[in-house]
Design an enzyme around this catalytic site. Sequence first.
Site, PDB file in Angstrom:
ATOM      1  N   LYS A  83      44.610 -31.364 -20.792  1.00 45.89           N
ATOM      2  CA  LYS A  83      44.539 -29.934 -20.497  1.00 45.89           C
ATOM      3  C   LYS A  83      45.299 -29.222 -21.601  1.00 45.89           C
ATOM      4  CE  LYS A  83      43.039 -27.205 -17.102  1.00 45.89           C
ATOM      5  NZ  LYS A  83      41.861 -27.363 -16.259  1.00 45.89           N
ATOM      6  N   GLY A 183      33.992 -17.449  -0.201  1.00 52.53           N
ATOM      7  CA  GLY A 183      33.946 -17.136  -1.638  1.00 52.53           C
ATOM      8  C   GLY A 183      32.521 -17.259  -2.137  1.00 52.53           C
ATOM      9  N   GLY A 185      31.120 -16.466  -5.061  1.00 49.86           N
ATOM     10  CA  GLY A 185      31.094 -16.244  -6.506  1.00 49.86           C
ATOM     11  C   GLY A 185      30.025 -17.126  -7.139  1.00 49.86           C
ATOM     12  N   LYS A 186      30.318 -17.625  -8.344  1.00 49.34           N
ATOM     13  CA  LYS A 186      29.297 -18.394  -9.081  1.00 49.34           C
ATOM     14  C   LYS A 186      28.931 -19.673  -8.321  1.00 49.34           C
ATOM     15  CE  LYS A 186      31.599 -18.404 -13.046  1.00 49.34           C
ATOM     16  NZ  LYS A 186      32.735 -17.466 -12.837  1.00 49.34           N
ATOM     17  N   VAL A 187      29.941 -20.405  -7.848  1.00 50.69           N
ATOM     18  CA  VAL A 187      29.659 -21.654  -7.133  1.00 50.69           C
ATOM     19  C   VAL A 187      29.172 -21.352  -5.718  1.00 50.69           C
ATOM     20  CG1 VAL A 187      30.621 -23.816  -6.256  1.00 50.69           C
ATOM     21  CG2 VAL A 187      31.382 -22.938  -8.470  1.00 50.69           C
ATOM     22  N   GLY A 188      29.938 -20.515  -5.001  1.00 50.61           N
ATOM     23  CA  GLY A 188      29.637 -20.253  -3.595  1.00 50.61           C
ATOM     24  C   GLY A 188      28.238 -19.696  -3.387  1.00 50.61           C
TER      25      GLY A 188
HETATM   26  P1  NAD Z   1      34.189 -16.992  -9.086  1.00 49.49           P
HETATM   27  O1  NAD Z   1      35.311 -16.188  -9.621  1.00 49.49           O
HETATM   28  O2  NAD Z   1      32.808 -16.795  -9.621  1.00 49.49           O
HETATM   29  O3  NAD Z   1      34.077 -16.747  -7.492  1.00 49.49           O
HETATM   30  C1  NAD Z   1      35.183 -16.681  -6.663  1.00 49.49           C
HETATM   31  C2  NAD Z   1      34.794 -15.778  -5.479  1.00 49.49           C
HETATM   32  O4  NAD Z   1      35.862 -15.823  -4.527  1.00 49.49           O
HETATM   33  C3  NAD Z   1      34.605 -14.323  -5.864  1.00 49.49           C
HETATM   34  O5  NAD Z   1      33.394 -13.838  -5.311  1.00 49.49           O
HETATM   35  C4  NAD Z   1      35.806 -13.616  -5.247  1.00 49.49           C
HETATM   36  O6  NAD Z   1      35.553 -12.296  -4.832  1.00 49.49           O
HETATM   37  C5  NAD Z   1      36.105 -14.507  -4.064  1.00 49.49           C
HETATM   38  N1  NAD Z   1      37.480 -14.450  -3.585  1.00 49.49           N
HETATM   39  C6  NAD Z   1      38.614 -14.351  -4.306  1.00 49.49           C
HETATM   40  N2  NAD Z   1      39.681 -14.347  -3.494  1.00 49.49           N
HETATM   41  C7  NAD Z   1      39.202 -14.480  -2.241  1.00 49.49           C
HETATM   42  C8  NAD Z   1      39.829 -14.558  -0.969  1.00 49.49           C
HETATM   43  N3  NAD Z   1      41.144 -14.486  -0.830  1.00 49.49           N
HETATM   44  N4  NAD Z   1      39.031 -14.680   0.121  1.00 49.49           N
HETATM   45  C9  NAD Z   1      37.678 -14.741  -0.011  1.00 49.49           C
HETATM   46  N5  NAD Z   1      37.044 -14.685  -1.193  1.00 49.49           N
HETATM   47  C10 NAD Z   1      37.807 -14.536  -2.287  1.00 49.49           C
HETATM   48  O7  NAD Z   1      34.653 -18.511  -9.206  1.00 49.49           O
HETATM   49  P2  NAD Z   1      33.740 -19.816  -9.195  1.00 49.49           P
HETATM   50  O8  NAD Z   1      33.415 -20.222 -10.580  1.00 49.49           O
HETATM   51  O9  NAD Z   1      32.643 -19.669  -8.193  1.00 49.49           O
HETATM   52  O10 NAD Z   1      34.800 -20.910  -8.679  1.00 49.49           O
HETATM   53  C11 NAD Z   1      35.226 -20.931  -7.327  1.00 49.49           C
HETATM   54  C12 NAD Z   1      36.322 -21.985  -7.158  1.00 49.49           C
HETATM   55  O11 NAD Z   1      35.816 -23.272  -7.506  1.00 49.49           O
HETATM   56  C13 NAD Z   1      37.555 -21.757  -8.044  1.00 49.49           C
HETATM   57  O12 NAD Z   1      38.690 -22.214  -7.358  1.00 49.49           O
HETATM   58  C14 NAD Z   1      37.272 -22.673  -9.225  1.00 49.49           C
HETATM   59  O13 NAD Z   1      38.474 -23.064  -9.859  1.00 49.49           O
HETATM   60  C15 NAD Z   1      36.606 -23.839  -8.540  1.00 49.49           C
HETATM   61  N6  NAD Z   1      35.738 -24.638  -9.417  1.00 49.49           N
HETATM   62  C16 NAD Z   1      34.723 -24.022 -10.074  1.00 49.49           C
HETATM   63  C17 NAD Z   1      33.877 -24.779 -10.876  1.00 49.49           C
HETATM   64  C18 NAD Z   1      32.712 -24.135 -11.591  1.00 49.49           C
HETATM   65  O14 NAD Z   1      31.849 -24.862 -12.101  1.00 49.49           O
HETATM   66  N7  NAD Z   1      32.646 -22.810 -11.659  1.00 49.49           N
HETATM   67  C19 NAD Z   1      34.085 -26.159 -11.019  1.00 49.49           C
HETATM   68  C20 NAD Z   1      35.131 -26.761 -10.305  1.00 49.49           C
HETATM   69  C21 NAD Z   1      35.950 -25.982  -9.505  1.00 49.49           C
END
Ligand code: NAD
Length: 350
Positions: A83, A183, A185-188
């Site tokens: 990292k 959540g 976001g991108k993953v959810g």
């Molecule tokens: P993102 O920023 O696109 O989405 C996060 C979502 O969570 C947003 O819609 C935001 O509004 C919401 N959010 C934030 N705080 C909140 C809360 N207190 N209650 C409810 N919703 C809340 O992020 P992402 O890329 O979708 O990643 C989500 C998680 O998965 C992160 O913890 C990230 O580290 C982890 N992760 C992501 C990936 C990836 O490929 N993107 C890979 C491994 C792990």
Amino acid sequence: MNRSGVFDQLDAGGHEQVVWGADPATGLRAIVAIHSTALGPALGGTRFRAYADEDEALSDVLRLSRGMTYKAALAGLDLGGGKAVILGEPGALRSEPLLRAYGRFIHSLAGRYITAEDVGTEQADMDLLRQETPFVTGVSELLGGSGDPSPATALGLVHALHAVSEHQWGSPSLDGRQVLVLGAGKVGSALVGHLVATGAKVSVADIQPARVDAMVARHGASAVSVEEALTLDTDVLAPCALGGILDATTIPHLGCRVVCGSANNQLGEPADAARLADRGIVYAPDYVVSAGGIINIAEELAGYDRDRATAKLTRIRLTTAQVLADAARLGTTTVEAADRLAERRLAAAR
Ligand code: NAD
């Protein structure tokens, strides 16, 4: 500042190497931590963040790099864990000369460390680093990269959920299962689409109401408020927002039977794994089930092929099943079972 004790920290975490890099002309101050190269070059993202001080940055990079070793080992990758952190406020400090200096710093490690995107860095930064070094993944598709890893992470979660469902309810089918995605976001949001397609009954909570509304409109998901999300009676809670949500305060009130989501570091402290087990809640460790992203970017190292990367995501189902079965058989938490599995793979490589 007092740097005595750094070797003790490395010994305690089992780290191989820490390298400090600076470029006064651009303000670059960066630390790369290589936890292990037992399985291969150390892969892990670059976090760009305004740390309170250098000690905080060092602790963070040591902790995160160790986590990457376990994540890569459990994902079945021939990669080690590393990292990097760039110290400073990304909005104020980010510049092309700084990133290029950072790219040359990465290059000086001759491939022992391969970087990627993390909190505070983005794909455009990776594209810039690529101009200085080949030891960077997650570059844009135009440069032969894999693009946004989130769809792969979401698909990996679906594989994990099939394994969890089989373990918990005797069938891998998610048809009719209630899943709350916390959540969108991108993953959810990608996860919601997959789950609805499998017949799951999906509810969604997010601090951004527009994201919830989009899931309701697009997929027919039910809206749940963030306040009631953790206590909602549901088969599965899929945390896909922030980490640290499962702790001594929240665990006694959880309404789910299973926790399986992508959010990093979901447990507040290690003892929370036992707290969940004591309540009979199956916890699928986040670093096992969220490996889709790393599996996807790792494919760039062999020349990216989306079909091959997608096929490899099925490993997450096998590993999740093994972790859950090991924990049940050995009477350990799922976190202990996952760590043992990773350590066995590392020991075999050494
Ligand atoms: P993102 O920023 O696109 O989405 C996060 C979502 O969570 C947003 O819609 C935001 O509004 C919401 N959010 C934030 N705080 C909140 C809360 N207190 N209650 C409810 N919703 C809340 O992020 P992402 O890329 O979708 O990643 C989500 C998680 O998965 C992160 O913890 C990230 O580290 C982890 N992760 C992501 C990936 C990836 O490929 N993107 C890979 C491994 C792990």
